[in-house]
Scaffold this motif. Structure first.
Motif, PDB file in Angstrom:
ATOM      1  N   MET A   1      21.630 -70.971 -13.439  1.00 37.12           N
ATOM      2  CA  MET A   1      20.793 -70.203 -14.361  1.00 37.12           C
ATOM      3  C   MET A   1      19.522 -69.793 -13.641  1.00 37.12           C
ATOM      4  O   MET A   1      19.101 -70.467 -12.707  1.00 37.12           O
ATOM      5  N   PRO A   2      18.916 -68.702 -14.078  1.00 31.72           N
ATOM      6  CA  PRO A   2      17.637 -68.342 -13.467  1.00 31.72           C
ATOM      7  C   PRO A   2      16.545 -69.310 -13.903  1.00 31.72           C
ATOM      8  O   PRO A   2      16.712 -70.037 -14.877  1.00 31.72           O
ATOM      9  N   LYS A   3      15.467 -69.270 -13.210  1.00 27.65           N
ATOM     10  CA  LYS A   3      14.274 -70.086 -13.471  1.00 27.65           C
ATOM     11  C   LYS A   3      14.500 -71.570 -13.185  1.00 27.65           C
ATOM     12  O   LYS A   3      13.835 -72.157 -12.363  1.00 27.65           O
ATOM     13  N   LEU A   4      15.451 -72.179 -13.908  1.00 30.74           N
ATOM     14  CA  LEU A   4      15.709 -73.590 -13.670  1.00 30.74           C
ATOM     15  C   LEU A   4      17.202 -73.789 -13.868  1.00 30.74           C
ATOM     16  O   LEU A   4      17.750 -73.386 -14.892  1.00 30.74           O
ATOM     17  N   ASP A   5      17.864 -74.393 -12.891  1.00 32.19           N
ATOM     18  CA  ASP A   5      19.311 -74.514 -13.022  1.00 32.19           C
ATOM     19  C   ASP A   5      19.699 -75.763 -13.816  1.00 32.19           C
ATOM     20  O   ASP A   5      18.844 -76.525 -14.263  1.00 32.19           O
ATOM     21  N   GLY A   6      21.002 -75.928 -14.008  1.00 35.03           N
ATOM     22  CA  GLY A   6      21.488 -77.016 -14.854  1.00 35.03           C
ATOM     23  C   GLY A   6      21.069 -78.385 -14.365  1.00 35.03           C
ATOM     24  O   GLY A   6      20.774 -79.285 -15.160  1.00 35.03           O
TER      25      GLY A   6
END
Lengths: 121, 695
Positions: free
Chosen positions: A56-61
């Protein structure tokens, strides 16, 4: 009291599919569009399960799992990762960070529900 | 699933265009790892959805690409032009696959094969064998297995809670596999004062009689296999629990467990039919999980926690419906205002005024919803510029400014072609080749700037290049040759440049693939005019050219000036009105060359009475002349009376009226009558056109 599931996915169609599937089985669903967004939900409200995309953008899982485990209230809630087969190595990293399990994309709705039921009973 | 598929289509289209942009950025900064990451991420999202929503071919291609970019990400491969080219052509193909998921059309089939081949070449060169090999979705074969009794030791790590796992669930899952018993072991539990409630001290010995093979038993631990000790051992082939004579107490005690198990296993089983046993284990296997989940299905009050998402997606049909309703409302409200004026009533007046205010606000809000940022369009040009610069072998920088400027989506859609055309012209004819630029003392990289900004109720879009500019003399000569102007006509710079929009004028010495034959600037102007916009050009030889398009924000409701001629009412768009003058009707009639002097300047005019064949006897003594302007040109329009400002909801005129010269639409007035909207653009063109010929 029906259980509340927080989902995080940057793909709108996946978000809709997952939330519709869960809602049709009576769960309350909170929706977030990326990792950062997901963590804003951890504000004291009751969340029974988190289902998060890995990429995911910004912060991944993985970041999401870490963020969840850092908070006293959410330390022990189950977190499921939505992954594709091609990310076996990331799966390990996610587990290390404290993920409970994973659901492999593409998934069938019934499978998703089965896994969710399992971790939420 | 279908509606999800539709959503995926929209989303995938966006993703593909994002991917394209990300790739173009990557091309400029091939070593930027964060950009590779971005490309990879978008591909991945695309692939995930493709797999979910039945776009197998897209899944397949993105999978291959992903492998390549994974290597780039891990520094095992460099971003080469070849890879980028293949990726970009794959991206184009993906769009086609969105609408031909099965890849049935011939052309798509060919492309698919070609692209796969190209990817193959790259993959072979870097030596991964796995990349394009057909992926097999691993499906474990279910081997029928004879039932047996298993002894399972499940010793979770003390830290297992930290992963959100409840080990009791695992025990439950195991018991659900067949007929079994679980024995909790508490020996690891420390004295009370040392207990840490966040740690798991308990572990289990389980005995399960099941037909599930060992591999599948181990699947229960799939999420936690590295967070616990697991042992699964086959004990014997019969179900000891069928025999009532076992002493569970001996199993409960860890000290006697093992020896007792050996003893029990060595006993001969009583004869039982396998069928019966299997059936039983299956049954318990199915019900084990469900039984404890009843409260999950309990439909209580839906939990009230709705977080605002910054935007929602609405079908454009619905927006169109909304706009139509707002238009109807505006019309109805005009009727109400009129009625309230004619029937003085304090309270009615208050209501009417409030409704007018609300309608206006509703109109503005509804409008703003149909606006989308013009960046949607501008982003597409990046790709165009890249391809064209390769094709023409020119180094070109595209600068985008004001992409956040919003315009009605229908306008944006209609703008794509004209803007594309102008841009191609700039790239092809405007910008010089490298050597030419260097000898002219310019930077060898040409720059094209596209910018958009608001000005009043209009949006301005400029395409500016720093190329060689437009040679006025060439245009003039060409126009004379084509008979567009006379040999001795005196035209100022703006007028000469404006001739590039005349039909059939092309100054390009060479016809190229990129911008075509030079036909088309007239079509560009026509397209822009159809949007009630205007297009202007300015240029300086050696320095470059700029084409400016000025457009209204929206198409469906305009502020107009309501005027009257005999008994018919007309609307003139307010934005083109410059000034209103009052003249004696006689002054105009004596005027032969259709020019009137206003504020010291000669202005051509059009007498609507004459144009519409009005009865000359009804002409008022004073005539109103409204000066409208467009493209640096001004024309006066003569009418009988000016009524005032009016919010006009534009309705198209029927098809029989499409080809006339003066009317662009109609609107319904408050009293239910119809007013025609004058097409000032055409009126200006006509009057001026006649003037040029007349000169």
């Amino acid at each position: 009291m029906n259980k509340t599931i927080l989902i995080a996915d940057d793909s709108e169609s996946i978000r809709q599919l997952v939330s519709a599937t869960l809602e049709s089985s009576g769960y309350s669903v909170l929706v977030s569009v990326d990792g950062e967004d997901a963590l804003t939900y951890l504000d004291g409200s009751i969340i029974d399960l988190v289902i998060t995309d890995l990429n995911m953008p910004k912060l991944d899982g993985i970041g999401v799992v870490k963020g969840i485990r850092e908070k006293e209230q959410y330390k022990f809630i189950p977190v499921l990762m939505l992954t594709t087969e091609s990310q076996a190595s990331k799966k390990e990293a996610a587990k290390k960070a404290g993920a409970t399990g994973w659901i492999v994309k593409p998934f069938v709705e019934d499978k998703l529900l089965a896994v969710v039921k399992k971790v939420l009973r | 699933m279908d509606s999800y598929q539709e959503h995926y289509l929209i989303e995938a289209t966006e993703l593909i265009s994002n991917l394209e942009n990300a790739l173009l950025v990557l091309e400029k900064t091939p070593d930027d790892k964060s950009q590779v990451e971005e490309v990879f991420r978008i591909m991945h999202t695309l692939k995930g959805g493709a797999g979910m929503f039945g776009f197998q071919k897209i899944e397949e291609l993105t999978h291959y690409l992903e492998n390549i970019y994974d290597l780039i990400r891990d520094n095992k491969l460099a971003t080469t032009a070849q890879i980028l080219d293949v990726t970009l052509s794959t991206v184009d193909h993906l769009t086609a696959l969105l609408y031909d998921a099965e890849c049935k059309e011939e052309i798509n089939k060919e492309n698919h094969a070609r692209i796969k081949n190209e990817i193959d070449i790259i993959v072979k060169a870097i030596g991964i064998t796995e990349a394009t090999a057909e992926r097999t979705h691993s499906q474990k074969e279910v081997v029928s297995n004879a039932s047996a009794l298993y002894h399972i030791v499940f010793k979770p790590n003390k830290e297992i809670f930290a992963n959100g796992t409840n080990p009791l669930f695992i025990v439950e899952d195991l018991l659900a596999l067949g007929d079994g018993r679980a024995f909790a072991r508490t020996t690891r539990i420390p004295p009370f004062d040392k207990i840490n409630p966040e740690k798991c001290f308990v572990y289990w010995d389980l005995l399960i009689f099941t037909g599930t093979p060992v591999e599948e038993i181990k699947d229960v631990f799939i999420f936690i296999e590295d967070q616990c000790e697991i042992a699964v051992n086959k004990v014997c082939a019969f179900n000891i629990f069928e025999n009532n004579q076992i002493d569970l107490k001996l199993f409960e005690n860890p000290k006697t467990f093992n020896s007792y198990l050996v003893e029990i296993a060595s006993r001969a089983p009583k004869k039982k039919t396998e069928d019966h046993i299997n059936k039983k284990s299956e049954l318990s296997g199915n019900t084990g999980v469900v039984a404890s989940t009843d409260d999950d299905l309990d439909m209580g009050n839906p939990k009230e926690r709705i977080k605002n998402i910054s935007s929602i997606r609405v079908a454009s049909d619905k927006l169109d419906d909304l706009m139509n309703l707002v238009s109807e409302l505006v019309t109805t409200q005009a009727g109400l205002s009129l009625y309230s004026e004619q029937n003085p009533d304090r309270r009615l007046e208050v209501f009417s005024e409030n409704i007018e205010k609300l309608t206006r606000q509703l109109r503005d809000t509804a409008f703003s919803m149909t606006l989308i940022p013009i960046n949607h369009l501008f982003q597409r040009f990046k790709r165009l510029v890249r391809d064209v610069s390769l094709q023409l072998n020119k180094e070109i920088d595209l600068v985008i400014k004001g992409g956040e400027t919003e315009l009605d989506k229908t306008i944006i859609e209609a703008l794509a072609d004209p803007l594309m055309h102008i841009l191609r012209n700039s790239l092809d004819h405007g910008l010089e080749h490298e050597d030419e630029r260097i000898s002219a003392g310019k930077n060898k990289t040409g720059t094209v700037t596209i910018s958009a900004y608001y000005s009043g109720a209009n949006v301005h879009i400029q395409i500016k290049d720093d190329g060689k500019g437009i040679d006025q003399e060439k245009i003039r000569a060409k126009a004379i040759e084509k008979g567009l102007i006379g040999k001795h006509d005196k035209l100022n710079k703006a007028e000469i440049l404006d001739l590039i929009f005349a039909p059939g004028l092309s100054t390009a010495a060479q016809i190229t693939d990129v911008s075509g034959r030079g036909v088309g600037m007239d079509v560009v102007r026509k397209n822009v005019t159809n949007l009630r916009g205007e297009i202007l050009v300015d240029s300086e030889v050696g320095k470059g050219s700029v084409v400016e398009i000025i457009l209204p924000l929206t198409l469906s409701i305009i502020d107009g000036l309501l005027v009257q001629l005999e008994h018919t009412k007309y609307v003139i768009p307010l934005e083109v009105v410059e000034k209103c003058h009052e003249l004696n009707a006689g002054e105009l009639q004596e005027n032969i060359n259709q020019l009137v002097t206003l504020d010291g300047k000669q202005v051509p005019f059009l007498d609507l009475r004459e144009a519409f064949d009005a009865d000359k006897n009804t002409a008022p003594e004073l005539t109103q002349i409204i000066v409208v302007h467009k493209n640096h040109k001004r024309v006066g329009i003569c009418v009988d009376t000016i009524i005032g400002e009016y919010q006009a909801v534009l309705k198209p005129v029927g098809k029989y009226y499409r080809n006339q010269e003066f009317i662009s639409g109609a609107t319904i007035l408050g009293d239910g009558t119809i007013a025609l909207v004058l097409d000032t653009n055409k009126i200006i063109e006509q009057s001026i056109g006649q003037k040029i010929v007349a000169l």
